[in-house]
Design an enzyme around this catalytic site. Structure first.
Site, PDB file in Angstrom:
ATOM      1  N   ASP A   1      34.143  32.225  37.085  1.00  0.00           N
ATOM      2  CA  ASP A   1      34.018  31.289  38.218  1.00  0.00           C
ATOM      3  C   ASP A   1      33.144  30.100  37.785  1.00  0.00           C
ATOM      4  OD1 ASP A   1      34.289  30.018  40.620  1.00  0.00           O
ATOM      5  OD2 ASP A   1      33.056  31.431  41.772  1.00  0.00           O
TER       6      ASP A   1
ATOM      7  N   HIS B   1      36.400  36.606  42.826  1.00  0.00           N
ATOM      8  CA  HIS B   1      34.936  36.781  42.800  1.00  0.00           C
ATOM      9  C   HIS B   1      34.360  37.770  43.835  1.00  0.00           C
ATOM     10  CE1 HIS B   1      35.391  33.704  45.862  1.00  0.00           C
ATOM     11  NE2 HIS B   1      35.486  32.703  45.010  1.00  0.00           N
TER      12      HIS B   1
ATOM     13  N   ASP C   1      41.128  28.374  46.344  1.00  0.00           N
ATOM     14  CA  ASP C   1      39.763  28.759  45.965  1.00  0.00           C
ATOM     15  C   ASP C   1      38.751  27.627  46.139  1.00  0.00           C
ATOM     16  OD1 ASP C   1      37.867  30.728  44.655  1.00  0.00           O
ATOM     17  OD2 ASP C   1      37.588  28.905  43.479  1.00  0.00           O
TER      18      ASP C   1
ATOM     19  N   HIS D   1      39.435  32.148  36.127  1.00  0.00           N
ATOM     20  CA  HIS D   1      38.826  31.479  37.287  1.00  0.00           C
ATOM     21  C   HIS D   1      37.773  30.488  36.810  1.00  0.00           C
ATOM     22  CE1 HIS D   1      37.570  31.966  41.752  1.00  0.00           C
ATOM     23  NE2 HIS D   1      37.148  30.799  41.293  1.00  0.00           N
TER      24      HIS D   1
ATOM     25  N   ASN E   1      40.716  22.863  43.397  1.00  0.00           N
ATOM     26  CA  ASN E   1      39.845  22.039  44.265  1.00  0.00           C
ATOM     27  C   ASN E   1      39.294  20.808  43.536  1.00  0.00           C
ATOM     28  OD1 ASN E   1      38.065  23.586  42.717  1.00  0.00           O
ATOM     29  ND2 ASN E   1      36.597  23.915  44.378  1.00  0.00           N
TER      30      ASN E   1
ATOM     31  N   HIS F   1      28.002  21.767  38.059  1.00  0.00           N
ATOM     32  CA  HIS F   1      27.549  20.698  38.955  1.00  0.00           C
ATOM     33  C   HIS F   1      26.571  19.819  38.187  1.00  0.00           C
ATOM     34  CE1 HIS F   1      29.450  22.239  42.560  1.00  0.00           C
ATOM     35  NE2 HIS F   1      28.953  23.447  42.317  1.00  0.00           N
TER      36      HIS F   1
ATOM     37  N   HIS G   1      36.489  26.087  37.171  1.00  0.00           N
ATOM     38  CA  HIS G   1      36.616  24.774  37.811  1.00  0.00           C
ATOM     39  C   HIS G   1      36.345  23.736  36.729  1.00  0.00           C
ATOM     40  CE1 HIS G   1      36.668  26.510  41.907  1.00  0.00           C
ATOM     41  NE2 HIS G   1      35.885  27.440  41.356  1.00  0.00           N
ATOM     42  N   LEU G   2      37.386  22.967  36.366  1.00  0.00           N
ATOM     43  CA  LEU G   2      37.215  21.965  35.305  1.00  0.00           C
ATOM     44  C   LEU G   2      36.933  20.579  35.869  1.00  0.00           C
ATOM     45  CD1 LEU G   2      39.857  23.032  32.611  1.00  0.00           C
ATOM     46  CD2 LEU G   2      37.435  23.632  32.759  1.00  0.00           C
ATOM     47  N   ARG G   3      37.040  20.448  37.205  1.00  0.00           N
ATOM     48  CA  ARG G   3      36.577  19.247  37.945  1.00  0.00           C
ATOM     49  C   ARG G   3      37.382  17.981  37.723  1.00  0.00           C
ATOM     50  NH1 ARG G   3      34.075  22.556  41.309  1.00  0.00           N
ATOM     51  NH2 ARG G   3      31.971  23.173  40.696  1.00  0.00           N
TER      52      ARG G   3
HETATM   53  O1  DOR Z   1      30.079  28.960  43.982  1.00  0.00           O
HETATM   54  C1  DOR Z   1      31.216  28.500  44.061  1.00  0.00           C
HETATM   55  N1  DOR Z   1      31.502  27.285  43.551  1.00  0.00           N
HETATM   56  N2  DOR Z   1      32.138  29.210  44.692  1.00  0.00           N
HETATM   57  C2  DOR Z   1      33.357  28.697  44.953  1.00  0.00           C
HETATM   58  O2  DOR Z   1      34.162  29.378  45.522  1.00  0.00           O
HETATM   59  C3  DOR Z   1      33.669  27.292  44.581  1.00  0.00           C
HETATM   60  C4  DOR Z   1      32.850  26.847  43.455  1.00  0.00           C
HETATM   61  C5  DOR Z   1      32.911  25.349  43.240  1.00  0.00           C
HETATM   62  O3  DOR Z   1      34.007  24.774  43.252  1.00  0.00           O
HETATM   63  O4  DOR Z   1      31.857  24.756  43.000  1.00  0.00           O
END
Ligand code: DOR
Length: 426
Positions: free
Chosen positions: A310, A237, A157, A63, A97, A314, A65-67
């Site tokens: 997860d 999560h 997700d 899990h 996402n 950012h 997120h590589l953006r």
């Molecule tokens: O804290 C989170 N950030 N929960 C999520 O389900 C998505 C993720 C994100 O994509 O930043």
């Protein structure tokens, strides 16, 4: 980037579950693992002295997120894989996402291509395709095509699949391709406009909180659908007592439910947000000490099947805002192994549990190759020096996302080298 290749590699005197061993790698696979006893290295082998270091099989993070595509200012495949490689991960499952959403094979292919180009010898990327087009919960994504392009599971997700009927169709359609749905358990009506856990702390701070029920009501729905349809479901999560009690009940009935949690749900509670700290803002939110205790027990007794990060990087400017404007997420790949080591030090895990939760169980769940240090296994492993202490901070992270509530924590244990298929990647 990959550093070098050796036809034969001899890693001498590494600690594998407390046993000093010599590992011989040939052709990218484990040739032998023998008690360290002055074994001679094979002729021509590259020799690596691992004295005092622990060897772990490369971990799998199901899990992240590589953006990329779309949010490369937060992270891209190359920087995310740098964090993975240095964090001990040999495989990651990036969520859909992105922008555009990974509901089209061109996006899947782009992620895979970026990975191949930037880290040709690994870490490997196994994308998670969207369950519904645009993550909108209205129309099914083309799961067959996405699976053929390399998606190993499906999930919306970041967002829940709100409608129960649509979620049922997602489960049934994914099962047609032998794939599993990973659900972000959140009732959108109960969670709307919330910024942290609902409780004494949110009340004191005057912040709108999200009840545990926002998560657990969806956990219950998914369990009931899974039992009714006899189709597996994986719950993302998990953060609170109510959810793990429901999952334990479901497992006792033989329901094919599996669940994951993250280090932050085992190490932090909602008091971490007391100074309106946006670094600790995550979804689902950090819960109460009672929830943390229940989560810890659930990891120990097997109610929770796997650990994930997860990883949600950012940009600094996005988190340098008032709490109610900041995005949710914690950058996790750089700290996960040392945080897990801390859980070992606290007596929650043993080394074998760490290997099960971060490697064998995730590999089994998503049918990915794992190294069990037996002859012929992929030579994917890293060395971990438990004696190296370090303080979490932006300069210690390879991810572009420096957003972590663990900044300033003194942790023990560093990944010092990492091989995949016999190639030294760190
Ligand atoms: O804290 C989170 N950030 N929960 C999520 O389900 C998505 C993720 C994100 O994509 O930043």
């Amino acid at each position: 980037m990959s550093e070098q290749t050796a036809q034969t590699l001899f890693v001498s005197n590494a600690l594998l579950l407390g046993r000093a061993v010599d590992i011989t790698v040939s052709g990218g696979r484990i040739a032998s693992v023998a008690d360290h006893d002055n074994n001679a290295a094979p002729a021509g082998a590259e020799i690596f002295d691992a004295k005092g270091q622990i060897v772990f099989p490369s971990f799998i993070d199901c899990h992240v997120h590589l953006r990329e595509p779309g949010f490369e200012y937060k992270e891209d495949v190359e920087s995310g894989l740098a964090a993975a490689a240095h964090g001990g991960f040999g495989a990651v499952l990036p969520m859909a996402n992105t922008k555009p959403v990974n509901d089209d094979t061109s996006v899947t292919e782009l992620m895979l291509e970026r990975a191949r180009k930037s880290w040709p010898h690994g870490p490997r990327v196994h994308p998670v395709g969207a369950a519904t087009k645009g993550l909108k919960g209205e129309e099914l994504a083309p799961m067959g095509e996405l699976a053929a392009a390399g998606c190993v599971a499906f999930s919306n997700d970041g967002l829940p699949v709100g409608g129960a009927e649509m979620f049922r169709r997602c489960m049934e359609y994914a099962a047609d391709f032998g794939k599993i749905i990973i659900d972000h358990c959140e009732d959108p009506t109960l969670a709307r406009g919330t910024h942290m856990n609902e409780g004494v702390t949110s009340g004191r701070m005057g912040v709108k909180g999200q009840s545990v029920v926002a998560e657990s009501v969806q956990v219950a729905r998914d369990i009931l659908l899974s039992e009714y349809l006899d189709i597996p479901v994986h719950l993302a999560h998990i953060s609170c007592r109510q959810s793990v009690e429901l999952i334990a009940w479901a497992k006792s009935r033989g329901v094919k439910v599996t669940a994951e949690t993250c280090p932050h749900y085992l190490l932090l509670d909602d008091v971490a947000l007391e100074q309106y700290s946006t670094a600790a803002k995550v979804n689902p939110p950090l819960r109460t000490p009672d929830d943390v205790a229940a989560m810890r027990r659930a990891v120990q007794d097997g109610t929770i099947d796997i650990m994930v990060t997860d990883h949600a990087p950012h940009a600094a400017h996005e988190k340098e805002t008032p709490l109610d404007e900041a995005p949710n997420g914690i950058s996790g790949l750089d700290t996960a192994v040392a945080l897990s080591w801390r859980l070992i030090q606290e007596g929650l895990f043993k080394e074998e549990d760490m290997i099960r939760l971060w490697c064998h169980a995730p590999g089994g769940l998503f049918r990915l190759p794992v190294n069990r240090f037996t002859h012929g296994d992929p030579a994917d492993f890293f060395l971990f020096d438990p004696a190296q202490e370090w303080v979490v901070g932006p300069e210690t992270m390879h991810s572009k996302g420096k957003n972590t509530p663990f900044t300033g924590w003194k942790l023990a244990g560093k990944v010092t080298s990492h091989w995949m298929g016999g190639h030294k990647i760190v």
